[in-house]
Design an enzyme around this catalytic site. Structure first.
Site, short mmCIF file in Angstrom:
data_model
loop_
_atom_site.label_atom_id
_atom_site.label_comp_id
_atom_site.label_asym_id
_atom_site.label_seq_id
_atom_site.Cartn_x
_atom_site.Cartn_y
_atom_site.Cartn_z
CG ASN A 139 82.93 -28.11 113.56
OD1 ASN A 139 82.18 -28.96 113.04
ND2 ASN A 139 83.76 -27.39 112.45
CB VAL A 148 83.10 -36.80 107.48
CG1 VAL A 148 83.57 -37.16 105.98
CG2 VAL A 148 84.32 -37.15 108.43
CG HIS A 149 81.35 -31.57 104.41
ND1 HIS A 149 81.95 -30.49 104.14
CD2 HIS A 149 80.59 -31.82 105.72
CE1 HIS A 149 81.54 -29.66 105.36
NE2 HIS A 149 81.03 -30.50 106.25
CE1 TYR A 203 77.42 -26.52 107.37
CE2 TYR A 203 79.69 -26.29 107.19
CZ TYR A 203 78.71 -26.93 107.52
OH TYR A 203 79.21 -28.08 107.86
CG HIS A 258 86.66 -33.50 109.74
ND1 HIS A 258 87.18 -32.08 110.20
CD2 HIS A 258 85.80 -33.02 108.92
CE1 HIS A 258 86.77 -31.29 109.68
NE2 HIS A 258 85.97 -31.81 108.73
CG HIS A 310 79.40 -32.26 114.57
ND1 HIS A 310 78.63 -32.36 113.62
CD2 HIS A 310 80.60 -31.77 114.22
CE1 HIS A 310 79.07 -31.58 112.62
NE2 HIS A 310 80.37 -31.37 112.83
CG ASP A 329 78.96 -28.70 111.47
OD1 ASP A 329 79.05 -28.26 112.42
OD2 ASP A 329 79.85 -29.31 110.77
FE LIG Z 1 81.52 -30.30 111.48
#
Ligand SMILES: [Fe+2]
Length: 463
Positions: free
Chosen positions: A226, A349-350, A192, A321, A311, A189
């Protein structure tokens, strides 16, 4: 300074639940605003090269892929010149042509994307390189890793889900403020761009410019996330990973892979396996067959540290997620345990989370043994999708904290893995709002092959 550190420590007072730690650190409120397109204009000069970045260009670290973009494809704009720094008068300048491509995506046309693989470099040596022509030449440098070997100290930075917000900027420059990091492991990622209408491809360009002050000077080993898929059939974009694979290449063929989405490199004391959460990995698929063979090729006497990047996390107790990595865990976890993988890095996961060494490989659908158990042969799983992207922070946890979760926190940041020798590696995670010297989470990791001792978390609270 002492008061500042003390206040950070007080903010970090944590709660023990089931043995794991859910940090009570309260991140200063800050919207995840992206830096504008205008923040990152092209560099000045006619046909000036831009978005310069590096990745490893061979199996063992004597190769480098140098990538850059030019607006036009003029004579010489696809050539890199490089030489050993500090070699006195004995400077042998070498030139290497790049392979060049461009692509169209909906209403966007890319610049010319150049990738040049230079090989047979000296180990542990600083090189200078130049791209561009005439008055638009730009100069950068990198240092090659030491020869692959068991007791070679080497430090990896770890950054995921970075994006291009003001928080991303804090994370990147905090990482760069510490000279320890020699290569970044990046579990996916990047830009964005797909959070914008029609996957605004200009965001790939601004991301490349944003990263250049770091990425032109040290290699980044990427796994695809993703946000790299760019699959948008309703606007006619039907080929997954097309922009990403045009822009970010790697030496996948040197590890016997058929795809840049899964591959491996060996660098100093580490064997790094990169997997794709968004490609087939069921039995008989190319990725499955490749990984099965790849794990047999790992030689811990040469590369004691076995690190995997993927990822989508397999162990994740943040309420985002959930279970997305579960089917891949089912496929490959027993292989990782049998191979004594030291560390698995994931993004997606952020937030930040570090697991205990656990496995869930005894479970089958009828025996009821579905709770992960401590397993000295299992990897530590790190979820580090906390670079600071436009989607903001993940700030809701499952409650109570599961026993497999050792530490979790809703903050942005990065980590450092300082491999000391074949037995010890100091791992630290740094919030991007702290002074870089502060490690919010740390553990001295012990090598699973040479020294499979149980770790004690927070051996080094401030390193
Ligand atoms: Fe992602």
């Amino acid at each position: 300074m002492k008061i500042f550190i003390l206040s950070i420590l007080l903010l970090s007072i944590t709660t023990l639940i089931n043995g794991g730690i859910t940090s009570k650190y309260v991140r200063q409120a800050q919207p995840a605003n992206e830096m504008s397109l205008e923040t990152f204009p092209s560099p000045p000069g006619h046909n000036a090269p831009e978005q310069v970045h590096l990745t490893q260009g061979d199996r063992d670290g004597r190769g480098m892929i140098i990538s850059w973009v030019t607006p036009l494809n003029l004579a010489g704009s696809d050539v890199v010149t490089y030489w050993i720094a500090d070699n006195g008068s004995d400077v042998k300048r070498r030139k290497k042509k790049a392979s060049t491509s461009s692509y169209k995506f909906y209403d966007y046309s890319s610049g010319f994307l150049h990738h040049s693989t230079i090989k047979n470099l000296e180990y542990d040596t600083k090189y200078i390189y130049e791209v561009g022509t005439d008055k638009s030449v730009r100069q950068f440098s990198f240092t090659t890793p030491p020869k692959v070997g068991p007791d070679v100290p080497y430090t990896f930075g770890i950054i995921g889900d970075l994006g291009q917000t003001y928080a991303s900027n804090e994370t990147l420059y905090q990482y760069m403020s510490n000279p320890k990091g020699q290569t970044i492991l990046f579990p996916g990622d990047l830009a964005y761009q797909d959070n914008h209408p029609n996957h605004d491809q200009r965001k790939w360009d601004t991301y490349g410019r944003f990263m250049e002050p770091c990425a032109a000077y040290q290699p980044i080993i990427y796994a695809a996330g993703n946000h790299e898929i760019d699959f948008v059939p309703n606007i006619g974009e039907r080929h997954p990973f097309r922009p990403y694979s045009h822009r970010y290449t790697n030496a996948f063929k040197t590890s016997g892979s058929i795809s840049p989405l899964w591959y491996s490199v060996r660098r100093g004391p580490a064997h790094i396996i990169v997997l794709s959460s968004y490609s087939g990995y069921g039995k008989y698929t190319p990725q499955y067959v490749w990984l099965e063979q790849e794990l047999k090729k790992v030689n811990r006497e040469e590369t004691p540290w076995l690190i995997v990047m993927v990822h989508s996390p397999w162990y994740n107790s943040v309420n985002y997620h959930y279970m997305e990595g579960e089917s891949m865990r089912v496929m490959f976890e027993s292989w990782f345990v049998n191979s004594k993988v030291d560390l698995v890095l994931a993004g997606h996961v952020h937030a930040y989370e570090r697991s205990e060494r656990v496995s869930n490989i005894k479970y089958n659908i009828t025996n009821g043994l579905s709770t992960p158990v401590k397993d000295p042969n299992a990897p530590i799983y790190i979820t580090i999708g906390d670079g600071g992207n436009i989607e903001g922070i993940a700030n809701s946890f499952t409650d109570p904290q599961p026993s497999y979760s050792a530490y979790r926190e809703s903050s942005f940041g990065h980590a450092l893995l300082e491999i000391k020798n074949k037995t010890h590696a100091q791992y630290t995670w740094h919030r991007n709002q702290d002074n870089e010297a502060i490690a919010a989470d740390s553990v001295m990791m012990y090598n699973r092959y040479f020294f499979p001792k149980e770790e004690t978390a927070r051996d080094c609270f401030i390193c």
